[in-house]
Design a protein around this motif. Structure first.
Motif, PDB file in Angstrom:
ATOM      1  N   ASP A  91      28.583 -52.918 -34.026  1.00  0.00           N
ATOM      2  CA  ASP A  91      28.711 -54.288 -34.543  1.00  0.00           C
ATOM      3  C   ASP A  91      28.169 -55.238 -33.483  1.00  0.00           C
TER       4      ASP A  91
ATOM      5  N   GLY B 229      29.510 -58.775 -33.423  1.00  0.00           N
ATOM      6  CA  GLY B 229      30.941 -58.905 -33.601  1.00  0.00           C
ATOM      7  C   GLY B 229      31.357 -59.579 -34.887  1.00  0.00           C
ATOM      8  N   SER B 230      30.435 -59.682 -35.849  1.00  0.00           N
ATOM      9  CA  SER B 230      30.748 -60.390 -37.091  1.00  0.00           C
ATOM     10  C   SER B 230      31.663 -59.595 -38.005  1.00  0.00           C
TER      11      SER B 230
ATOM     12  N   ALA C 269      34.452 -58.039 -37.098  1.00  0.00           N
ATOM     13  CA  ALA C 269      35.731 -57.781 -36.435  1.00  0.00           C
ATOM     14  C   ALA C 269      36.897 -57.810 -37.415  1.00  0.00           C
ATOM     15  N   GLN C 270      36.908 -58.775 -38.330  1.00  0.00           N
ATOM     16  CA  GLN C 270      38.038 -58.883 -39.252  1.00  0.00           C
ATOM     17  C   GLN C 270      38.082 -57.730 -40.255  1.00  0.00           C
TER      18      GLN C 270
ATOM     19  N   PRO D  28      36.049 -48.380 -29.282  1.00  0.00           N
ATOM     20  CA  PRO D  28      35.944 -49.719 -29.878  1.00  0.00           C
ATOM     21  C   PRO D  28      34.525 -49.980 -30.393  1.00  0.00           C
ATOM     22  N   PRO D  29      34.379 -50.844 -31.377  1.00  0.00           N
ATOM     23  CA  PRO D  29      33.032 -51.137 -31.895  1.00  0.00           C
ATOM     24  C   PRO D  29      32.083 -51.567 -30.783  1.00  0.00           C
TER      25      PRO D  29
ATOM     26  N   LEU E  46      29.210 -53.495 -28.974  1.00  0.00           N
ATOM     27  CA  LEU E  46      28.720 -54.863 -29.082  1.00  0.00           C
ATOM     28  C   LEU E  46      27.435 -55.011 -28.290  1.00  0.00           C
TER      29      LEU E  46
ATOM     30  N   ASP F 284      25.292 -55.581 -39.398  1.00  0.00           N
ATOM     31  CA  ASP F 284      24.386 -56.653 -38.955  1.00  0.00           C
ATOM     32  C   ASP F 284      23.022 -56.155 -38.510  1.00  0.00           C
TER      33      ASP F 284
END
Length: 671
Positions: free
Chosen positions: A504, A507-508, A510-511, A525-526, A528, A574
């Protein structure tokens, strides 16, 4: 592991002695051409055809037939040969069809000498072409691969061979056609196809199949049907034609044969032969419902298809429901088209006579034509409504009985979820339905392990509701869809046998990714930024290279200690943000080679946003199965050309079932 290819996709070959099987609904000519690195055929001696069926390393059939078996020995080819092309053509000068668009889509499978299927390809999308390069076996850096080509030529064999750089193309095409004509003159008429009991028998009305992409069928005469479905499986065959080999689009085909169904007659049961079934059928399901009264349809029962387990029975039953809905809708559309064409013809005849053009006689003729049209349409609709009512009753019984891998997120079966001990047969990615039967939802099941990556389209779709015109809202929904699919994959695999990575860059996401992050089911973790993209892609590319070398070298048991042998899923959000040229090439490599070695790709992207890379990414998009976050009629079955509306499988708003399932997955991993 087998693979079903789409146009442009390739697959590695681990054997040098191969058999290429060709199935079609009509007699076709099969040939094989040798070429160099550039794809050029140096002479007529480089082509094996019915007039010269054997060449070094090649052997083809001596005449036109609906089924062919071509033998290829890669070790017997000379060093100058880098490609072996499989050529298919319709016989010229005969009474048969003159274009591939008028026949069932040919099916080509590459197998080993033991009959095990390595890769397959269904040549859909052909129209005016009378010759086609079906697939190509080629040498790349000392290793052999097979690629699905599907390049057609309206000018026949002469145009095809000319395009391959053969100077004597027209002369060779003439010799091939002459040899085929002589073979047909010597051959005897084929006996009628044998019938066999299918895996599923349902009492239903049997109106004629309708028009398909290959032509029209008059009332009461079924037309040819291409041999695959959009999300897996092989249709039962075409009445009066040889049954094609089984295949499963988007998933691994099975080498087992599919039996030929009996020819249906009005009012009699239709025998459906299901995909991936052996000639020796498994035990039938135990009777769980009383027999129906005479003249009444049988009461639907969950799992009434054959199979070795309840899971397989439900899978086959869902597939049978898909077949039934496709065929009854095709019959209805065909009847409506026939009624309209008949009315147009009668009106044209009435208006062509000046004596009956005006006055009471002309009005009566027009009214009679419209009345007959309405009567035919009403009869067709009555038959359709009867079949839809039966399918609706079956869907109401089957849906609650589905296991978690097949069930919707709102199914109560998820509340009793426990991590499984074995991998299921298939996975539900959403639902399919047709406009004539909007109330019926057929589960869209794909076989596991995945043989194609997934592309969740976050761009503008063809959705007719118009609710998601905001690109940000559509992108968020696309990520929600990807998370739901990833969570389902994690849930249906045994603990520790499926690993998820996320890229990601901005970071778009995240939610939407929060459920995966909070539960701790991600490998890390994703990632970045550009550095995170390079790190994840580098590690997964290295993993594919390592497993590929171990498998090809026959040392699959010699992987490093502690090597993670679980299936890997990479979610990319993205795209193309954060991707440079190297990262794009690594992504294409993972999409192409990864599924065969346990690395799968799920992209959440808008194709228009990546158009800056030009045609470089076209093979990537073609190799992925496109799904949408909103209902969209982008899926079409090659049987009769229905545009199926796809609806994603999403978690109901406000439901905690996703978090509960992921928590159990995480707890099972810690144990």
């Amino acid at each position: 592991m087998t693979a079903e290819l789409v146009r442009g996709q390739n697959h590695p070959l681990s054997q040098s002695r191969l058999e290429i099987r060709v199935s079609a609904g009509t007699p076709i000519v099969a040939a094989a051409a040798l070429s160099d690195e550039t794809g050029r055929i140096h002479g007529v001696e480089w082509v094996a055809h019915p007039g010269a069926p054997t060449q070094p390393g090649l052997e083809v059939s001596r005449q036109a037939a609906a089924d062919h078996r071509l033998a290829v020995d890669l070790d017997a080819l000379t060093e100058a040969v880098h490609r072996v092309g499989v050529l298919l053509a319709l016989p010229a000068g005969g009474a048969g069809p003159v274009r591939f668009g008028a026949v069932a889509a040919p099916f080509v499978a590459v197998t080993g000498l033991d009959g095990g299927e390595i890769a397959s390809y269904t040549l859909t999308g052909l129209d005016t072409e009378s010759a086609v390069v079906a697939l190509e076996v080629y040498r790349r850096q000392g290793a052999w691969k097979v690629r699905a080509v599907g390049q057609g030529y309206a000018g026949g064999l002469a145009e095809l061979l000319t395009d391959q750089g053969l100077p004597q193309a027209h002369q060779l095409a003439g010799r091939i056609n002459e040899a085929v004509a002589q073979g047909l003159a010597r051959s005897v008429q084929a006996p009628p196809p044998r019938t066999a009991d299918g895996d599923r028998s349902r009492q239903t009305a049997t109106p004629a199949l309708g028009q398909d992409q290959g032509g029209t069928a008059p009332q009461g005469a079924p037309g040819p049907v291409p041999p695959t479905s959009p999300y897996g499986g092989q249709p039962p065959g075409v009445p009066g034609q040889p049954a094609p080999q089984p295949t499963y689009p988007g998933t691994a085909p099975d080498p087992s044969a599919v039996t030929q169904p009996s020819v249906p007659t009005a009012g009699s049961p239709i025998d459906y032969s299901h995909p991936r079934r052996q000639n020796a059928a498994p035990p039938p399901p135990p009777p769980t419902a009383p027999p129906a009264a005479p003249g009444q349809p049988a009461q639907p029962v969950a799992g009434d298809a054959t199979g070795w387990s309840m899971e397989e029975r439900l899978y086959n039953q869902v597939w049978g429901m898909f077949e039934d809905l496709a065929r009854t809708t095709a019959a209805y559309r065909s009847a409506v088209d026939f009624a309209e064409s008949r009315m147009d013809k009668e009106l044209e005849q009435a208006l062509s006579d000046p004596r009956s053009r005006i006055g009471g006689q002309g009005d009566a003729a027009r009214e009679a034509a419209r009345a007959r049209h309405a009567q035919l349409v009403d009869q067709a609709r009555e038959a359709l409504d009867r079949d839809i009512a039966q399918l609706t009753a079956e869907a109401d019984v089957v849906e609650p009985a589905l296991p978690p891998a097949y069930a919707r997120w709102d199914n109560p079966v998820w509340h009793a979820y426990r991590p499984p001990m074995e991998i299921p047969m298939a996975l539900r990615l959403g639902d399919l339905h047709l406009p004539e039967a909007d109330g019926i939802r057929i589960p869209m099941l794909v076989r596991l392990p995945l043989e194609r990556g997934l592309w969740i389209d976050s761009g503008h779709t063809g959705s007719s509701d118009g609710l998601f015109t905001d690109s940000h809202a559509l992108g968020r929904l696309a990520m929600d869809t990807a998370v739901a699919h990833a969570a389902r994959l994690l849930a249906v695999y045994p603990a520790g046998e499926f690993t998820v990575h996320v890229i990601d860059p901005a970071g778009s996401g995240a939610q939407p990714l929060a459920p995966l992050v909070r539960s701790g089911v991600l490998a890390a973790p994703p990632a970045l930024g550009a550095a995170g993209v390079a790190d994840v892609l580098g590690r997964l590319t290295q993993r594919v290279d390592l497993v590929q070398m171990a498998v090809r070298g026959g040392a699959a048991d010699s992987l490093p200690p502690g090597f993670d042998t679980s299936q890997q899923l990479l979610i990319v959000n993205d795209f193309p943000h954060g991707f440079d040229d190297r990262a794009v090439n690594q992504l294409r490599y993972l999409a192409d080679e990864g599924p065969a070695f346990g690395v799968h790709l799920m992209m959440v992207a808008d194709r228009e946003e990546s158009s800056g890379y030009g045609p470089l990414l076209d093979p990537l998009w073609r190799s992925l199965l496109r799904l949408t976050p909103v209902p969209d009629d982008h899926l079409a079955d090659p049987w009769v050309g229905h545009a199926w509306t796809y609806e994603p499988s999403l978690v109901p708003p406000g439901s905690q079932v996703l978090q509960q399932v992921l928590s159990q997955v995480a707890a099972a991993r810690t144990k």
